[in-house]
Structure formats: structure tokens, C-alpha cells
Design a protein around this motif. Sequence first.
Motif, PDB file in Angstrom:
ATOM      1  N   LYS A  50       0.828  -1.253   0.076  1.00 54.68           N
ATOM      2  CA  LYS A  50      -0.113  -0.168  -0.071  1.00 54.68           C
ATOM      3  C   LYS A  50       0.910   1.295   0.073  1.00 54.68           C
ATOM      4  O   LYS A  50       1.864   1.427   1.054  1.00 54.68           O
ATOM      5  N   LYS A  51       0.742   2.194  -0.857  1.00 53.31           N
ATOM      6  CA  LYS A  51       1.449   3.488  -1.139  1.00 53.31           C
ATOM      7  C   LYS A  51       0.468   4.514  -0.853  1.00 53.31           C
ATOM      8  O   LYS A  51      -0.421   4.829  -1.451  1.00 53.31           O
ATOM      9  N   ASP A  52       1.021   5.345   0.174  1.00 57.20           N
ATOM     10  CA  ASP A  52       0.332   6.768   0.607  1.00 57.20           C
ATOM     11  C   ASP A  52       1.459   7.842   0.312  1.00 57.20           C
ATOM     12  O   ASP A  52       2.142   7.971   1.426  1.00 57.20           O
ATOM     13  N   ILE A  53       1.179   8.375  -0.621  1.00 55.46           N
ATOM     14  CA  ILE A  53       2.289   9.495  -0.963  1.00 55.46           C
ATOM     15  C   ILE A  53       1.864  10.771  -1.325  1.00 55.46           C
ATOM     16  O   ILE A  53       0.808  10.950  -2.273  1.00 55.46           O
ATOM     17  N   ILE A  54       2.341  11.752  -0.589  1.00 51.50           N
ATOM     18  CA  ILE A  54       1.863  13.016  -1.063  1.00 51.50           C
ATOM     19  C   ILE A  54       3.137  13.878  -1.409  1.00 51.50           C
ATOM     20  O   ILE A  54       4.082  14.140  -0.408  1.00 51.50           O
ATOM     21  N   GLY A  55       3.774  13.916  -2.447  1.00 52.48           N
ATOM     22  CA  GLY A  55       5.051  14.354  -2.954  1.00 52.48           C
ATOM     23  C   GLY A  55       5.445  14.122  -4.014  1.00 52.48           C
ATOM     24  O   GLY A  55       4.630  13.352  -5.004  1.00 52.48           O
ATOM     25  N   SER A  56       6.775  14.684  -4.410  1.00 53.04           N
ATOM     26  CA  SER A  56       7.058  14.604  -5.916  1.00 53.04           C
ATOM     27  C   SER A  56       8.603  13.894  -5.875  1.00 53.04           C
ATOM     28  O   SER A  56       9.116  13.898  -4.941  1.00 53.04           O
ATOM     29  N   LYS A  57       8.928  13.188  -7.003  1.00 50.94           N
ATOM     30  CA  LYS A  57      10.303  12.742  -7.127  1.00 50.94           C
ATOM     31  C   LYS A  57      10.508  11.841  -6.185  1.00 50.94           C
ATOM     32  O   LYS A  57      11.922  11.698  -5.755  1.00 50.94           O
ATOM     33  N   ASN A  58       9.692  11.083  -5.478  1.00 51.01           N
ATOM     34  CA  ASN A  58       9.941  10.023  -4.562  1.00 51.01           C
ATOM     35  C   ASN A  58      10.470   8.701  -5.262  1.00 51.01           C
ATOM     36  O   ASN A  58       9.772   8.512  -6.519  1.00 51.01           O
ATOM     37  N   ASN A  59      11.348   7.796  -4.730  1.00 52.20           N
ATOM     38  CA  ASN A  59      11.858   6.803  -5.585  1.00 52.20           C
ATOM     39  C   ASN A  59      11.680   5.444  -4.598  1.00 52.20           C
ATOM     40  O   ASN A  59      12.343   5.662  -3.368  1.00 52.20           O
ATOM     41  N   ILE A  60      10.962   4.508  -5.016  1.00 54.17           N
ATOM     42  CA  ILE A  60      11.004   3.162  -4.112  1.00 54.17           C
ATOM     43  C   ILE A  60      11.497   2.279  -4.953  1.00 54.17           C
ATOM     44  O   ILE A  60      10.759   2.087  -6.144  1.00 54.17           O
ATOM     45  N   THR A  61      12.282   1.377  -4.394  1.00 54.10           N
ATOM     46  CA  THR A  61      12.732   0.228  -5.115  1.00 54.10           C
ATOM     47  C   THR A  61      12.711  -0.805  -4.291  1.00 54.10           C
ATOM     48  O   THR A  61      13.052  -0.960  -3.185  1.00 54.10           O
ATOM     49  N   VAL A  62      12.089  -2.053  -4.745  1.00 49.90           N
ATOM     50  CA  VAL A  62      11.837  -3.633  -4.121  1.00 49.90           C
ATOM     51  C   VAL A  62      12.508  -4.424  -4.817  1.00 49.90           C
ATOM     52  O   VAL A  62      12.245  -4.368  -6.023  1.00 49.90           O
ATOM     53  N   GLY A  63      13.386  -5.246  -4.372  1.00 50.78           N
ATOM     54  CA  GLY A  63      14.524  -6.201  -4.731  1.00 50.78           C
ATOM     55  C   GLY A  63      13.513  -7.402  -5.033  1.00 50.78           C
ATOM     56  O   GLY A  63      12.277  -7.489  -4.919  1.00 50.78           O
ATOM     57  N   ASN A  64      14.240  -8.523  -5.524  1.00 54.50           N
ATOM     58  CA  ASN A  64      13.651  -9.602  -5.958  1.00 54.50           C
ATOM     59  C   ASN A  64      13.015 -10.513  -4.987  1.00 54.50           C
ATOM     60  O   ASN A  64      13.667 -10.381  -3.682  1.00 54.50           O
ATOM     61  N   ASN A  65      12.191 -11.505  -5.054  1.00 59.66           N
ATOM     62  CA  ASN A  65      11.926 -12.444  -4.131  1.00 59.66           C
ATOM     63  C   ASN A  65      11.490 -11.988  -2.690  1.00 59.66           C
ATOM     64  O   ASN A  65      11.771 -12.681  -1.482  1.00 59.66           O
ATOM     65  N   CYS A  66      10.795 -10.990  -2.784  1.00 56.09           N
ATOM     66  CA  CYS A  66      10.476 -10.104  -1.315  1.00 56.09           C
ATOM     67  C   CYS A  66       8.938 -10.593  -1.138  1.00 56.09           C
ATOM     68  O   CYS A  66       8.037 -11.044  -1.979  1.00 56.09           O
ATOM     69  N   GLU A  67       8.982 -10.659   0.267  1.00 59.78           N
ATOM     70  CA  GLU A  67       7.301 -11.062   0.576  1.00 59.78           C
ATOM     71  C   GLU A  67       6.709 -10.085   1.618  1.00 59.78           C
ATOM     72  O   GLU A  67       7.276  -9.735   2.349  1.00 59.78           O
ATOM     73  N   PHE A  68       5.382  -9.783   1.132  1.00 62.54           N
ATOM     74  CA  PHE A  68       4.644  -8.649   2.173  1.00 62.54           C
ATOM     75  C   PHE A  68       3.451  -9.216   2.511  1.00 62.54           C
ATOM     76  O   PHE A  68       2.588  -9.752   1.817  1.00 62.54           O
ATOM     77  N   HIS A  69       3.148  -8.782   3.865  1.00 64.47           N
ATOM     78  CA  HIS A  69       1.719  -8.975   4.380  1.00 64.47           C
ATOM     79  C   HIS A  69       1.080  -7.798   4.757  1.00 64.47           C
ATOM     80  O   HIS A  69       1.627  -7.311   6.110  1.00 64.47           O
ATOM     81  N   ASP A  70       0.041  -7.128   4.466  1.00 64.04           N
ATOM     82  CA  ASP A  70      -0.563  -6.047   4.955  1.00 64.04           C
ATOM     83  C   ASP A  70       0.509  -4.910   5.206  1.00 64.04           C
ATOM     84  O   ASP A  70       0.787  -4.365   6.338  1.00 64.04           O
ATOM     85  N   PHE A  71       1.351  -4.585   4.349  1.00 64.79           N
ATOM     86  CA  PHE A  71       2.527  -3.655   4.228  1.00 64.79           C
ATOM     87  C   PHE A  71       2.382  -2.174   3.832  1.00 64.79           C
ATOM     88  O   PHE A  71       1.570  -2.483   2.766  1.00 64.79           O
ATOM     89  N   SER A  72       2.919  -1.233   4.335  1.00 64.53           N
ATOM     90  CA  SER A  72       2.487   0.150   3.596  1.00 64.53           C
ATOM     91  C   SER A  72       3.772   1.252   3.996  1.00 64.53           C
ATOM     92  O   SER A  72       4.531   0.946   4.541  1.00 64.53           O
ATOM     93  N   ILE A  73       3.723   1.930   2.767  1.00 68.96           N
ATOM     94  CA  ILE A  73       4.627   3.123   2.584  1.00 68.96           C
ATOM     95  C   ILE A  73       3.969   4.277   2.715  1.00 68.96           C
ATOM     96  O   ILE A  73       3.051   4.670   1.945  1.00 68.96           O
ATOM     97  N   HIS A  74       4.347   5.112   3.676  1.00 63.45           N
ATOM     98  CA  HIS A  74       3.866   6.418   3.760  1.00 63.45           C
ATOM     99  C   HIS A  74       4.859   7.450   3.460  1.00 63.45           C
ATOM    100  O   HIS A  74       5.846   7.529   4.099  1.00 63.45           O
ATOM    101  N   ILE A  75       4.559   8.466   2.578  1.00 62.06           N
ATOM    102  CA  ILE A  75       5.621   9.514   2.185  1.00 62.06           C
ATOM    103  C   ILE A  75       4.767  10.607   2.199  1.00 62.06           C
ATOM    104  O   ILE A  75       3.847  11.164   1.868  1.00 62.06           O
ATOM    105  N   ARG A  76       5.623  11.769   2.800  1.00 62.63           N
ATOM    106  CA  ARG A  76       5.093  13.361   2.758  1.00 62.63           C
ATOM    107  C   ARG A  76       6.152  14.184   2.418  1.00 62.63           C
ATOM    108  O   ARG A  76       6.933  14.464   3.394  1.00 62.63           O
ATOM    109  N   GLY A  77       6.138  14.503   1.461  1.00 66.48           N
ATOM    110  CA  GLY A  77       7.683  15.223   0.902  1.00 66.48           C
ATOM    111  C   GLY A  77       8.016  14.883  -0.359  1.00 66.48           C
ATOM    112  O   GLY A  77       7.597  14.100  -0.966  1.00 66.48           O
TER     113      GLY A  77
END
Length: 227
Positions: A50-77
Motif C-alpha cells: 500500500k502506497k500513501d504518497i503526497i510528494g514528488s520525485k520520490n523513489n521506491i525500489t523493491v528487490g527480487n523475491n520479497c514477501e509482504f503482508h499488510d505492508f504500507s509505505i507512507h511519504i510526505r515530501g
Amino acid sequence: MDLIKILKKNKYLYTCLSRNRFLSFCYSKYKYLTGNNIFKKGKRVSGKIKKDIIGSKNNITVGNNCEFHDFSIHIRGNNNRIIIGDNCYFGPENNLWAEGDSNEIIIGPDSSFTWRNHINAQEGHTKIIIGTDCMVSNNIIIRTSDSHPIYDLNTGERINPAQDVKIGDHVWIAPNSRVMKGAEIPEGCIVASDSTVNKSFRSSNCLLGGRPAKVLKENIKWTRNPI
């Protein structure tokens, strides 16, 4: 409309609202500070992010073979960077926050986060670096800021600036612990349950514990093998 014009037009709201609420207002009314964000996901990634982003030019990179359960990323900026290495596991209710501009959260490969952990790089230009093969248990907070300023009454200067957090390779953080601004945990260390780490330690392969944490035992090692 640029931010200066928005501030002038809504000066009263800016003084009354928190930074996050004011940014949310800017986004909802003016669509300001949103867009040009980059999200890159590797191969064989399972689970929803889940991505909750208010901002510009933010960079999120997720590698291979990752596992997520009810996971969130929150960015303000703007210009924040979040990197998750290969083969990482995130159990339920884990979240990464970046608040302010040009913060970084970097998580090395083969690291695991059990459940309900909160990792927050805040204020701007701060870093949280977590090494390779780290084991973060549950109900743990890692953050670069106190969230509110504290001032010296005599000088008027702020005395609690934000500071980076560095966690070395193969570090185990046990339940209900806090890793606060300025903390540095060397490789191979264990942080005991219910501890607060708020300073830099230099010796690797140590057991750290207490509030605030201190070295309880040296020359130790740990493995992921269950007992």
C-alpha cells in the motif's frame, strides 16, 4: 499554483494545521506536491504494497523475491528514497514512513520484519540504514526524530535535532524495543527485548539491553535456527 502562493493564500491554515494535514490539504485542493514518483519492483514479489504518497520525485525500489503482508509505505515530501533489498520478508502491519524532503530508508537483502514495526525517517535529509540479514521482531520503532522540537530556555536554540540511524549486518532486534535518533548498532549485535537504543555503539557481536541500552555481554553470536 506554486507553494509560495498556496502559503500566502492559506496562511491561517498553515499556522493551525500540522505539516501532514497541511500537505494533505494542498493535495486535495490544488493537487500540489504529487507526481513524478518512481516505484520499481523486482521479480517474484508477493503480497500487496500500500502506497500513501503526497510528494514528488520520490523513489521506491523493491528487490527480487520479497514477501509482504499488510505492508504500507507512507511519504510526505519530495525526493525521498526507499530501497528494500532482495529476499526480504515483512509480516503483518509493518510500515515505512518518510516525512520531509530527501530522507532515505535503505534495507539490506535477506532481512526480516515480523509484525507491527514502524520505521520513520523524518524532518528531511536523514537516513535509516539497516544491513544485510537483520532480524527485526515485533512492535519495534526505528526513527530519526522526536517529532517535536525541544528548545533551550536560555539560548532559544533547538537541542534535539534529527539524526541518522545505522544498523549493521546480522543484527537481531528483539520485541518491544526502540531504536532512536543517533543510534548505531554494529554488526552481529543483539538488542534485548524492551530496550531503547539512543546512542552509537562501536563493538560488534555484543548483547545490548536496557533503557537506555548498554553493553550487557561481549563476544556473542546468534543464528536464525529455532530452538
